[in-house]
Write an enzyme that holds these catalytic residues in place. Structure first.
Site, mmCIF file in Angstrom:
data_model
loop_
_atom_site.group_PDB
_atom_site.id
_atom_site.type_symbol
_atom_site.label_atom_id
_atom_site.label_comp_id
_atom_site.label_asym_id
_atom_site.label_seq_id
_atom_site.Cartn_x
_atom_site.Cartn_y
_atom_site.Cartn_z
ATOM 1 N N GLU A 114 0.994 -1.181 -0.008
ATOM 2 C CA GLU A 114 -0.049 0.053 0.070
ATOM 3 C C GLU A 114 0.809 1.289 -0.046
ATOM 4 O OE1 GLU A 114 -2.751 1.525 3.196
ATOM 5 O OE2 GLU A 114 -4.183 0.092 2.181
ATOM 6 N N ARG A 209 -7.451 10.666 14.350
ATOM 7 C CA ARG A 209 -6.929 11.686 15.360
ATOM 8 C C ARG A 209 -7.169 13.036 14.960
ATOM 9 N NH1 ARG A 209 -2.393 9.717 18.912
ATOM 10 N NH2 ARG A 209 -2.737 7.392 18.661
HETATM 11 C C1 UD1 Z 1 -3.798 3.612 14.914
HETATM 12 C C2 UD1 Z 1 -2.975 4.209 13.760
HETATM 13 C C3 UD1 Z 1 -3.875 4.745 12.743
HETATM 14 C C4 UD1 Z 1 -4.857 3.500 12.038
HETATM 15 C C5 UD1 Z 1 -5.777 2.999 13.308
HETATM 16 C C6 UD1 Z 1 -6.396 1.673 12.929
HETATM 17 C C7 UD1 Z 1 -1.113 5.498 14.488
HETATM 18 C C8 UD1 Z 1 -0.447 6.616 15.126
HETATM 19 N N1 UD1 Z 1 -2.671 5.283 14.203
HETATM 20 O O1 UD1 Z 1 -4.676 4.504 15.382
HETATM 21 O O2 UD1 Z 1 -3.192 5.157 11.631
HETATM 22 O O3 UD1 Z 1 -6.004 4.055 11.122
HETATM 23 O O4 UD1 Z 1 -4.742 2.359 14.157
HETATM 24 O O5 UD1 Z 1 -7.461 1.719 13.869
HETATM 25 O O6 UD1 Z 1 -0.442 4.672 14.010
HETATM 26 N N2 UD1 Z 1 -6.536 0.938 22.133
HETATM 27 C C9 UD1 Z 1 -6.926 -0.172 22.769
HETATM 28 N N3 UD1 Z 1 -6.892 -1.574 22.380
HETATM 29 C C10 UD1 Z 1 -6.709 -1.786 20.999
HETATM 30 C C11 UD1 Z 1 -6.503 -0.451 20.120
HETATM 31 C C12 UD1 Z 1 -6.349 0.761 20.773
HETATM 32 O O7 UD1 Z 1 -7.134 -0.021 23.967
HETATM 33 O O8 UD1 Z 1 -6.833 -2.706 20.678
HETATM 34 C C13 UD1 Z 1 -6.638 2.260 22.405
HETATM 35 C C14 UD1 Z 1 -5.390 2.665 23.705
HETATM 36 O O9 UD1 Z 1 -5.861 3.232 24.521
HETATM 37 C C15 UD1 Z 1 -4.573 3.093 22.786
HETATM 38 C C16 UD1 Z 1 -5.319 4.207 22.096
HETATM 39 O O10 UD1 Z 1 -6.568 3.254 21.559
HETATM 40 O O11 UD1 Z 1 -3.497 4.008 23.472
HETATM 41 C C17 UD1 Z 1 -4.749 4.531 20.545
HETATM 42 O O12 UD1 Z 1 -4.334 3.701 19.840
HETATM 43 P P1 UD1 Z 1 -3.217 3.934 18.851
HETATM 44 O O13 UD1 Z 1 -2.642 2.763 17.836
HETATM 45 O O14 UD1 Z 1 -2.129 4.885 19.201
HETATM 46 O O15 UD1 Z 1 -4.084 5.011 17.588
HETATM 47 P P2 UD1 Z 1 -5.282 4.454 16.772
HETATM 48 O O16 UD1 Z 1 -6.292 5.652 16.881
HETATM 49 O O17 UD1 Z 1 -5.838 3.313 17.361
#
Ligand code: UD1
Ligand code: UDP
Length: 398
Positions: A114, A209
């Site tokens: 991708e 975000r």
């Molecule tokens: C991430 C990716 C985004 C992608 C998305 C898909 C980055 C910065 N962001 O965003 O590009 O589109 O994943 O969904 O790489 N959390 C949980 N359990 C999980 C997943 C997330 O509890 O299985 C919560 C946690 O509090 C975590 C927060 O979500 O800290 C954010 O997760 P993060 O991977 O940083 O960002 P996403 O918004 O999920």
């Protein structure tokens, strides 16, 4: 070595991992950063995959800086120890960028699935647009999903010989799963199974975000307005686990009789619902690619998209995060079958279900043949093409 950290990476790399598993020449190591925990595990389970290595880096409410630091440090050590011939990353998450960077620090070749998606904006989507641009600089082999993505890479000076247009692997995952769920209904959460009975159905996802705060509040209010205006429609919203999403969605939509908030769904039930719904409302990249292949109209809650093919085909419409616009577009589509019909032709601008095969063919040539950085005519991978690639996409049902 394939590296993945989040739900979409698992879904989009699963068909590649499965294809690699069918080829005896490859010895595959599957490394998860665990940037996502529950969502990653759920997606991996949908394809019966288990990582060989799991860095378990997720923490609740993690900052971009923390994920980046933990991922680079962990991945650097894993790649140094395993010394793979090539590292394969997917998409534009922080895991993607860190995987490419850690491979580069180890002088290991990097391939990106991708590759070449772009918007003209540094902050939209945030931080994915910059993750993509930085990753491109580190990558040796670029598997672009569409001709448009190839052009974007060429415009940034990537040599044509290092770009291979393959289609998007999400369509491979989608079509194999669609066939399975059409044959046999997957198990659904009870609350969903009880409520879905052939009515107008809106499937909602959202997690970007750049929309946190005001944007998410507007999205929720727009959904609420539409639910009030069209009482015979049911909204099903599997809510992303990010606390920045859970809070406004729970506050503004929780308890509404026609908005069903559920936990994130495994891939099979999600595809089953996408296949049955009337309209999709999303800011997701993957869902924007999947819905046109199922002939579903998609309203995209963003101001810009790196996936213009769905918009050009007429299946997708950008509606931003304005409460009024989201509500009015939803109401129009739900009330007017002709308006829906204009957006419902089955169209596959993102792939034909054979992207993984092409990627693995290319990897094979790369590993047994030439090395990265050779001139175009000397590169055996340049020879890998197909009628799909030359046409730049396909029309018609999957
Ligand atoms: C991430 C990716 C985004 C992608 C998305 C898909 C980055 C910065 N962001 O965003 O590009 O589109 O994943 O969904 O790489 N959390 C949980 N359990 C999980 C997943 C997330 O509890 O299985 C919560 C946690 O509090 C975590 C927060 O979500 O800290 C954010 O997760 P993060 O991977 O940083 O960002 P996403 O918004 O999920
Ligand atoms: N998806 C899923 N369950 C859900 C919501 C989405 O399996 O409850 C799938 C969806 O079909 C798509 C992928 O997850 O393949 C998209 O992931 P997400 O929206 O989290 O990330 P993005 O694609 O925006 O990076």
């Amino acid at each position: 070595m394939t590296i993945m950290g989040t739900r979409p990476e698992a879904i989009k790399l699963a068909p590649v991992v499965m294809e690699l598993g069918r080829r005896p020449d490859f010895h595959l190591r599957l490394c998860a950063t665990g940037q996502h925990r529950e969502l990653l595990d759920q997606a991996l389970a949908s394809f019966d995959l288990t990582p060989d290595i799991d860095l378990r880096i997720m923490s609740p409410g993690q900052s971009l800086a923390t994920v980046t630091a933990r991922a680079v440090e962990g991945l650097f050590a894993v790649i140094a120890r395993e010394r793979p011939d090539v590292v394969l990353v997917q998409g534009d998450t922080t895991t993607t960028f860190c995987g490419a960077l850690a491979a580069f620090y180890n002088r290991v070749a990097v391939a990106q699935v991708e590759a070449g998606l772009r918007t003209p904006f540094k902050y939209a989507p945030f931080p994915e647009e910059i993750n993509r641009r930085l990753t491109t600089r580190l990558v040796d082999y670029h598997f672009a999903p569409t001709e448009g993505a190839r052009e974007a890479l060429l415009a940034e000076g990537v040599p044509n010989a290092c770009i291979h247009v393959t289609g998007n692997t999400v369509i491979d995952a989608l079509l194999m799963t669609r066939d399975r769920v059409r044959e046999r209904r997957p198990s659904l959460p009870d609350r969903v199974a009880e409520r879905v009975n052939g009515q107008l159905l809106v499937l909602v996802t959202g997690h970007r975000r750049e929309s946190f705060g005001e944007g998410f509040r507007n999205i929720c209010l727009g959904i609420r307005d539409a639910a009030e205006a069209v009482p015979d429609a049911l909204f099903i919203y599997p809510v992303h686990l990010n606390p920045q999403v859970q809070a406004p969605v729970g506050e503004l939509l929780g308890g509404h009789p026609r908005v069903l908030l559920v936990e994130s769904l495994a891939y099979e039930p999600f595809v089953w619902l996408m296949d049955r719904c009337t309209v999709v409302l999303t800011d997701s990249g993957g869902v924007q690619e999947e819905a046109p292949s199922l002939g579903k109209p998609v309203l995209v809650m963003r101001d810009t998209t790196e996936r213009p093919e769905g918009i050009a085909a007429g299946n997708a419409r950008l509606v931003g995060t304005s409460r009024r616009r989201i509500a009015s577009e939803l109401i129009t589509l739900l009330r007017d079958p002709n308006e829906r019909a204009r957006m419902t032709s089955v169209h596959n601008p993102y792939g034909d279900g054979r992207a993984s095969e092409r990627i693995v063919d290319s990897l094979h040539l790369m590993l047994v043949g030439d090395r990265p950085g050779r001139e175009e005519e000397a590169d055996p991978i340049a020879a890998v093409s197909s009628s799909f690639l030359q046409r730049g996409g396909t029309n018609g049902g999957g």
